[in-house]
Design a protein around this motif. Structure first.
Motif, PDB file in Angstrom:
ATOM      1  N   PRO A   1       0.807  -1.225   0.000  1.00 19.88           N
ATOM      2  CA  PRO A   1       0.000   0.000   0.000  1.00 19.88           C
ATOM      3  C   PRO A   1       0.836   1.268   0.000  1.00 19.88           C
ATOM      4  CG  PRO A   1      -0.118  -1.121   2.127  1.00 19.88           C
ATOM      5  CD  PRO A   1       0.536  -2.064   1.180  1.00 19.88           C
ATOM      6  N   ALA A   2       1.983   1.253   0.678  1.00 22.29           N
ATOM      7  CA  ALA A   2       2.838   2.443   0.699  1.00 22.29           C
ATOM      8  C   ALA A   2       3.399   2.725  -0.691  1.00 22.29           C
ATOM      9  CB  ALA A   2       3.970   2.260   1.707  1.00 22.29           C
ATOM     10  N   GLY A   3       3.819   1.673  -1.384  1.00 25.96           N
ATOM     11  CA  GLY A   3       4.344   1.844  -2.731  1.00 25.96           C
ATOM     12  C   GLY A   3       3.290   2.320  -3.707  1.00 25.96           C
ATOM     13  N   ALA A   4       2.065   1.808  -3.562  1.00 23.84           N
ATOM     14  CA  ALA A   4       0.982   2.230  -4.450  1.00 23.84           C
ATOM     15  C   ALA A   4       0.701   3.709  -4.286  1.00 23.84           C
ATOM     16  CB  ALA A   4      -0.275   1.413  -4.174  1.00 23.84           C
ATOM     17  N   TRP A   5       0.788   4.199  -3.057  1.00 21.24           N
ATOM     18  CA  TRP A   5       0.553   5.620  -2.832  1.00 21.24           C
ATOM     19  C   TRP A   5       1.694   6.458  -3.401  1.00 21.24           C
ATOM     20  CZ3 TRP A   5      -3.046   8.919  -2.321  1.00 21.24           C
ATOM     21  CH2 TRP A   5      -2.764  10.216  -1.873  1.00 21.24           C
ATOM     22  N   GLN A   6       2.909   6.026  -3.189  1.00 21.56           N
ATOM     23  CA  GLN A   6       4.056   6.790  -3.668  1.00 21.56           C
ATOM     24  C   GLN A   6       4.166   6.771  -5.189  1.00 21.56           C
ATOM     25  OE1 GLN A   6       7.320   4.980  -1.591  1.00 21.56           O
ATOM     26  NE2 GLN A   6       6.699   5.797   0.404  1.00 21.56           N
ATOM     27  N   ASP A   7       3.880   5.612  -5.801  1.00 23.52           N
ATOM     28  CA  ASP A   7       4.095   5.463  -7.242  1.00 23.52           C
ATOM     29  C   ASP A   7       2.933   5.964  -8.084  1.00 23.52           C
ATOM     30  OD1 ASP A   7       6.475   4.279  -6.556  1.00 23.52           O
ATOM     31  OD2 ASP A   7       5.736   2.225  -6.798  1.00 23.52           O
ATOM     32  N   ARG A   8       1.677   5.729  -7.631  1.00 18.33           N
ATOM     33  CA  ARG A   8       0.533   6.093  -8.462  1.00 18.33           C
ATOM     34  C   ARG A   8      -0.581   6.771  -7.676  1.00 18.33           C
ATOM     35  NH1 ARG A   8       1.431   0.703  -8.033  1.00 18.33           N
ATOM     36  NH2 ARG A   8      -0.226  -0.686  -7.296  1.00 18.33           N
ATOM     37  N   GLN A   9      -0.284   7.132  -6.426  1.00 17.84           N
ATOM     38  CA  GLN A   9      -1.203   7.885  -5.565  1.00 17.84           C
ATOM     39  C   GLN A   9      -2.586   7.238  -5.510  1.00 17.84           C
ATOM     40  OE1 GLN A   9      -0.206  12.109  -6.933  1.00 17.84           O
ATOM     41  NE2 GLN A   9       0.056  12.214  -4.710  1.00 17.84           N
ATOM     42  N   VAL A  10      -2.571   5.965  -5.146  1.00 18.96           N
ATOM     43  CA  VAL A  10      -3.789   5.177  -5.019  1.00 18.96           C
ATOM     44  C   VAL A  10      -3.903   4.667  -3.584  1.00 18.96           C
ATOM     45  CG1 VAL A  10      -4.912   3.011  -5.688  1.00 18.96           C
ATOM     46  CG2 VAL A  10      -3.904   4.479  -7.433  1.00 18.96           C
ATOM     47  N   VAL A  11      -5.106   4.762  -3.033  1.00 17.26           N
ATOM     48  CA  VAL A  11      -5.399   4.245  -1.708  1.00 17.26           C
ATOM     49  C   VAL A  11      -6.626   3.338  -1.816  1.00 17.26           C
ATOM     50  CG1 VAL A  11      -6.797   6.256  -1.120  1.00 17.26           C
ATOM     51  CG2 VAL A  11      -5.846   4.858   0.710  1.00 17.26           C
ATOM     52  N   ALA A  12      -6.651   2.259  -1.042  1.00 17.89           N
ATOM     53  CA  ALA A  12      -7.707   1.253  -1.158  1.00 17.89           C
ATOM     54  C   ALA A  12      -8.628   1.274   0.050  1.00 17.89           C
ATOM     55  CB  ALA A  12      -7.096  -0.136  -1.311  1.00 17.89           C
ATOM     56  N   VAL A  13      -9.910   1.027  -0.204  1.00 18.95           N
ATOM     57  CA  VAL A  13     -10.902   0.845   0.862  1.00 18.95           C
ATOM     58  C   VAL A  13     -11.146  -0.648   1.010  1.00 18.95           C
ATOM     59  CG1 VAL A  13     -13.283   1.231   1.587  1.00 18.95           C
ATOM     60  CG2 VAL A  13     -12.017   3.048   0.418  1.00 18.95           C
ATOM     61  N   ARG A  14     -10.921  -1.150   2.200  1.00 19.22           N
ATOM     62  CA  ARG A  14     -11.125  -2.570   2.484  1.00 19.22           C
ATOM     63  C   ARG A  14     -12.289  -2.699   3.453  1.00 19.22           C
ATOM     64  NH1 ARG A  14      -7.147  -6.828   5.384  1.00 19.22           N
ATOM     65  NH2 ARG A  14      -7.548  -8.618   4.063  1.00 19.22           N
ATOM     66  N   ASP A  15     -13.328  -3.391   3.042  1.00 12.35           N
ATOM     67  CA  ASP A  15     -14.566  -3.427   3.818  1.00 12.35           C
ATOM     68  C   ASP A  15     -14.484  -4.412   4.970  1.00 12.35           C
ATOM     69  OD1 ASP A  15     -17.368  -2.415   3.899  1.00 12.35           O
ATOM     70  OD2 ASP A  15     -17.806  -4.548   3.781  1.00 12.35           O
ATOM     71  N   ALA A  16     -15.150  -4.048   6.068  1.00 13.31           N
ATOM     72  CA  ALA A  16     -15.164  -4.916   7.244  1.00 13.31           C
ATOM     73  C   ALA A  16     -16.131  -6.083   7.105  1.00 13.31           C
ATOM     74  CB  ALA A  16     -15.512  -4.100   8.489  1.00 13.31           C
ATOM     75  N   GLY A  17     -17.012  -6.019   6.113  1.00 13.86           N
ATOM     76  CA  GLY A  17     -17.891  -7.157   5.858  1.00 13.86           C
ATOM     77  C   GLY A  17     -19.120  -7.249   6.737  1.00 13.86           C
ATOM     78  N   PHE A  18     -19.586  -6.119   7.272  1.00  9.22           N
ATOM     79  CA  PHE A  18     -20.795  -6.153   8.095  1.00  9.22           C
ATOM     80  C   PHE A  18     -22.046  -6.358   7.249  1.00  9.22           C
ATOM     81  CE2 PHE A  18     -17.931  -3.567  10.833  1.00  9.22           C
ATOM     82  CZ  PHE A  18     -17.887  -4.427  11.914  1.00  9.22           C
ATOM     83  N   THR A  19     -22.056  -5.852   6.022  1.00 12.18           N
ATOM     84  CA  THR A  19     -23.227  -5.978   5.157  1.00 12.18           C
ATOM     85  C   THR A  19     -22.799  -6.255   3.717  1.00 12.18           C
ATOM     86  OG1 THR A  19     -23.271  -3.592   4.676  1.00 12.18           O
ATOM     87  CG2 THR A  19     -24.591  -4.360   6.541  1.00 12.18           C
ATOM     88  N   GLU A  20     -23.585  -7.061   3.038  1.00 15.12           N
ATOM     89  CA  GLU A  20     -23.534  -7.312   1.594  1.00 15.12           C
ATOM     90  C   GLU A  20     -22.336  -8.118   1.105  1.00 15.12           C
ATOM     91  OE1 GLU A  20     -24.437  -4.239  -1.233  1.00 15.12           O
ATOM     92  OE2 GLU A  20     -25.843  -3.235   0.105  1.00 15.12           O
ATOM     93  N   ILE A  21     -21.128  -7.837   1.574  1.00 23.00           N
ATOM     94  CA  ILE A  21     -19.944  -8.459   0.973  1.00 23.00           C
ATOM     95  C   ILE A  21     -19.058  -9.096   2.038  1.00 23.00           C
ATOM     96  CG2 ILE A  21     -19.909  -6.961  -1.047  1.00 23.00           C
ATOM     97  CD1 ILE A  21     -17.887  -5.243   0.287  1.00 23.00           C
ATOM     98  N   ALA A  22     -18.116  -9.915   1.582  1.00 21.62           N
ATOM     99  CA  ALA A  22     -17.251 -10.655   2.497  1.00 21.62           C
ATOM    100  C   ALA A  22     -16.231  -9.733   3.156  1.00 21.62           C
ATOM    101  CB  ALA A  22     -16.527 -11.756   1.732  1.00 21.62           C
ATOM    102  N   PRO A  23     -15.872 -10.011   4.408  1.00 24.54           N
ATOM    103  CA  PRO A  23     -14.834  -9.220   5.085  1.00 24.54           C
ATOM    104  C   PRO A  23     -13.533  -9.232   4.291  1.00 24.54           C
ATOM    105  CG  PRO A  23     -15.905 -10.706   6.641  1.00 24.54           C
ATOM    106  CD  PRO A  23     -16.390 -11.088   5.278  1.00 24.54           C
ATOM    107  N   GLY A  24     -12.870  -8.080   4.277  1.00 28.39           N
ATOM    108  CA  GLY A  24     -11.588  -7.974   3.597  1.00 28.39           C
ATOM    109  C   GLY A  24     -11.667  -7.607   2.136  1.00 28.39           C
TER     110      GLY A  24
END
Length: 252
Positions: free
Chosen positions: A219-242
């Protein structure tokens, strides 16, 4: 400008590295759970899905960076207490008089094209006002639309092309994305974004684009190289955790 979102930046890399079954390892005592209500205006004449998601993403961030959330502001204690824990959001739909009633509670309303969303100041779920708690969470899906290419110079919130989300779930996820993006920006970029009212574009990439942008194990490299940050869901509703639901990309 004080970035009250700074604590998110410190937690980001460790959160993304957690095993999937630990992403929802948060406070479960109902009396302690805090959330930001995100009210989506969905009248009988339906708004465009993309515009509504863009309004929700901006509204959630605007609450956090509003002057009233600054250290001396009236929202500061509530916003910082929420950010210190899990940044949970609850999307609800409203129309007519119920939408107008939601305007009476502290928050920020954003309109994009024909779509409006209001993010309220976060607080304890057990203390949700009756007028907000009665608004429905389910039934907030909207038809997919084709908004065309994202305008230049605007941050893009890329929705996972392999994970179907209702509009309500997607609204919460893009709200997380705009907040994480703002948490990682330096002060000049954050000020620059504020001049546009924290406008962002929500788009769905191809699978190939998604795979290219995805931070993977770095994740650190993705931010430095292409300025991308990811949202990882906790999985309380609709989709699987992670599940990674959104990739937020800064574009100056």
């Amino acid at each position: 400008m004080t970035n009250v979102l700074a604590p998110l930046a410190a937690r980001y890399a460790s959160w993304l590295a957690l095993p999937a079954d630990q992403t929802n390892d948060v406070e479960t005592d109902p009396s302690l759970v805090r959330a930001m209500p995100v009210i989506l205006q969905i009248e009988r004449d339906l708004p465009a899905r993309t515009a509504l998601l863009e309004a929700a993403a901006t509204a959630a961030l605007a609450v956090c960076l509003d002057p009233r959330a600054e250290p001396e502001g009236e929202w500061h204690a509530l916003v910082t207490a929420w950010i210190a824990g899990h940044i949970r959001k609850v999307s609800r739909r409203a129309r007519g008089a119920h939408w107008q009633a939601a305007q009476q509670f502290p928050g920020v309303t954003v309109t994009v094209a024909d779509a409006s969303a209001r993010a309220l100041v976060p607080g304890l779920v057990t203390e949700t006002p009756r007028e907000i708690g009665r608004l429905q969470i389910s039934g907030s899906d909207l038809p997919q639309d084709d908004p065309g290419p994202a305008p230049p110079g605007v941050p893009v919130l890329w929705l996972n092309p392999t994970v179907p989300l209702t509009a309500g779930k997607a609204a919460a996820q893009v709200g997380h994305a705009s907040m994480l993006l703002a948490a990682l920006l330096d002060e000049p970029d954050l000020k620059s974004w504020s001049t546009t009212g924290y406008q962002s574009a929500v788009r769905t990439p191809t699978r190939e684009q998604w795979n290219t942008l995805h931070p993977g194990p770095d994740p650190a490299g993705a931010w430095q190289d292409r300025q991308v940050v990811a949202v990882r869901d906790a999985g309380f509703t609709e989709i699987a955790p992670g599940t990674v639901t959104v990739l937020a990309q800064w574009r100056a």
